[in-house]
Every structure is written in C-alpha cells, then in structure tokens.
Design a protein around this motif. Structure first.
Motif, PDB file in Angstrom:
ATOM      1  N   GLU A  58      -4.515   2.477   0.661  1.00 45.61           N
ATOM      2  CA  GLU A  58      -5.485   2.619  -0.421  1.00 45.61           C
ATOM      3  C   GLU A  58      -5.524   1.328  -1.224  1.00 45.61           C
ATOM      4  OE1 GLU A  58      -4.959   6.136  -2.860  1.00 45.61           O
ATOM      5  OE2 GLU A  58      -3.839   7.106  -1.244  1.00 45.61           O
ATOM      6  N   LEU A  59      -6.645   1.051  -1.821  1.00 43.11           N
ATOM      7  CA  LEU A  59      -6.750  -0.094  -2.722  1.00 43.11           C
ATOM      8  C   LEU A  59      -6.332   0.350  -4.122  1.00 43.11           C
ATOM      9  CD1 LEU A  59     -10.146  -1.677  -1.610  1.00 43.11           C
ATOM     10  CD2 LEU A  59      -7.837  -2.500  -1.135  1.00 43.11           C
ATOM     11  N   PRO A  60      -5.511  -0.446  -4.789  1.00 44.50           N
ATOM     12  CA  PRO A  60      -5.095  -0.085  -6.150  1.00 44.50           C
ATOM     13  C   PRO A  60      -6.236  -0.265  -7.142  1.00 44.50           C
ATOM     14  CG  PRO A  60      -4.215  -2.229  -5.565  1.00 44.50           C
ATOM     15  CD  PRO A  60      -4.908  -1.698  -4.340  1.00 44.50           C
ATOM     16  N   THR A  61      -6.184   0.495  -8.203  1.00 47.15           N
ATOM     17  CA  THR A  61      -7.170   0.345  -9.273  1.00 47.15           C
ATOM     18  C   THR A  61      -6.771  -0.828 -10.165  1.00 47.15           C
ATOM     19  OG1 THR A  61      -5.979   1.788 -10.806  1.00 47.15           O
ATOM     20  CG2 THR A  61      -7.541   2.851  -9.279  1.00 47.15           C
ATOM     21  N   GLY A  62      -7.684  -1.272 -10.978  1.00 49.19           N
ATOM     22  CA  GLY A  62      -7.380  -2.333 -11.938  1.00 49.19           C
ATOM     23  C   GLY A  62      -6.267  -1.917 -12.884  1.00 49.19           C
ATOM     24  N   GLY A  66      -2.687  -3.725 -13.365  1.00 49.62           N
ATOM     25  CA  GLY A  66      -2.267  -4.173 -14.689  1.00 49.62           C
ATOM     26  C   GLY A  66      -0.893  -3.650 -15.108  1.00 49.62           C
ATOM     27  N   GLN A  67      -0.415  -2.604 -14.468  1.00 52.45           N
ATOM     28  CA  GLN A  67       0.881  -2.017 -14.822  1.00 52.45           C
ATOM     29  C   GLN A  67       2.050  -2.638 -14.053  1.00 52.45           C
ATOM     30  OE1 GLN A  67       0.332   2.183 -14.159  1.00 52.45           O
ATOM     31  NE2 GLN A  67      -0.819   2.460 -16.052  1.00 52.45           N
ATOM     32  N   VAL A  68       1.745  -3.525 -13.124  1.00 56.22           N
ATOM     33  CA  VAL A  68       2.797  -4.135 -12.316  1.00 56.22           C
ATOM     34  C   VAL A  68       3.508  -5.203 -13.150  1.00 56.22           C
ATOM     35  CG1 VAL A  68       3.289  -5.496 -10.243  1.00 56.22           C
ATOM     36  CG2 VAL A  68       1.513  -3.723 -10.184  1.00 56.22           C
TER      37      VAL A  68
END
Length: 147
Positions: A58-62, A66-68
């Motif tokens: 799956e592609l991660p959301t923005g 941003g939480q990484v």
C-alpha cells in the motif's frame, strides 16, 4: 512466536551466505557499485512482487509519512553500507571474520539500543549476563579473526 524465530534463523543463514554472493557478483562484473545497485534492485523487485502477490503493498498517506521519525529514513543508507562492506571487505577478510565482526558489533550496539530504548526498541536493561555474553562474543570473534 515460533515463526518469528524461524524467520530470524533463515535471516541468519542469509546473512552468512549473502556476502559471498554479492562479492562474487561484484568480482564477476568487475563493477562493485553496479553490483551493489543490482543487489538492491533484485531486493526491491522481490519486495514489490511479494507485496503485490500477498495484497500487502500500500502507499502511505501524507499523514503517515509525516509521523515517521527523522532517523527512521536512514535504514536504506545502512543497507547500502552493509552491501558495500560485503562487496569490499568480505572477500579480503573471509566469511567467518566478516560475519563474526558484523554479528558481534551488532550485539554490542544492540545492548546499548535495548538498554536505552533507542531507535524504536523497547527498553531491556543491559544485565551483567547480557554484557558477559557480548564480551565472550568479542573474545570469540578475536580468536576467529586471528586464527
């Protein structure tokens, strides 16, 4: 839980075999950096095909991106460092010394990471027995490297 130990055992086997494979690829091509790039390309392809086949890609959301934490993005850099060591150091120092050093340094650093709970690990205090085990590994690798 046993499946995770089995996966880890297979990863250990791969860790012992991969340096020879990558060094042979490098020597056969005569192009170490290209060999490293091909190694990463094969790994990326396997992850892509496997992820698609299992329906887990799956592609991660923005928001997820941003939480990484900032330091989590450097795992790929460390993979490149490991591959370069396989290409250049392992043929020169041999499989046993190479893997012994990699594993022993990994255990010693892991004790520190566990003790302080750094880079996402849960805290596991560095007990006397854990430190003694790491010291014995250092002595063992020293013997393997010298003899």
């Amino acid at each position: 839980m046993w499946s995770l130990y089995a996966l880890t055992i297979f990863a250990g086997l791969a860790n012992a075999i991969q340096p020879g494979q990558n060094a042979t690829l490098s020597k056969s091509l005569g192009l170490p950096i290209t060999a490293g790039l091909l190694t990463l390309l094969v790994g990326t392809t396997v992850l892509l095909v496997g992820g698609l086949a299992l329906g887990k890609l799956e592609l991660p959301t923005g928001q997820q991106l941003g939480q990484v934490p900032w330091w989590a993005w450097f795992g790929g850099f460390l993979s490149v460092l490991l591959i370069l060591a396989q290409l250049y150091a392992s043929p020169a120092i041999g499989a046993a010394s190479f893997l012994g050093i990699i594993v022993t340094v990994g255990v010693v650093v892991s004790l520190v990471l566990d003790h302080f709970g750094w880079v996402g690990f849960q805290v596991h205090p560095a007990s006397l027995w854990r430190i003694a085990g790491a010291v014995l590994m250092v002595i063992g690798v020293g013997l393997v490297a010298v003899f």
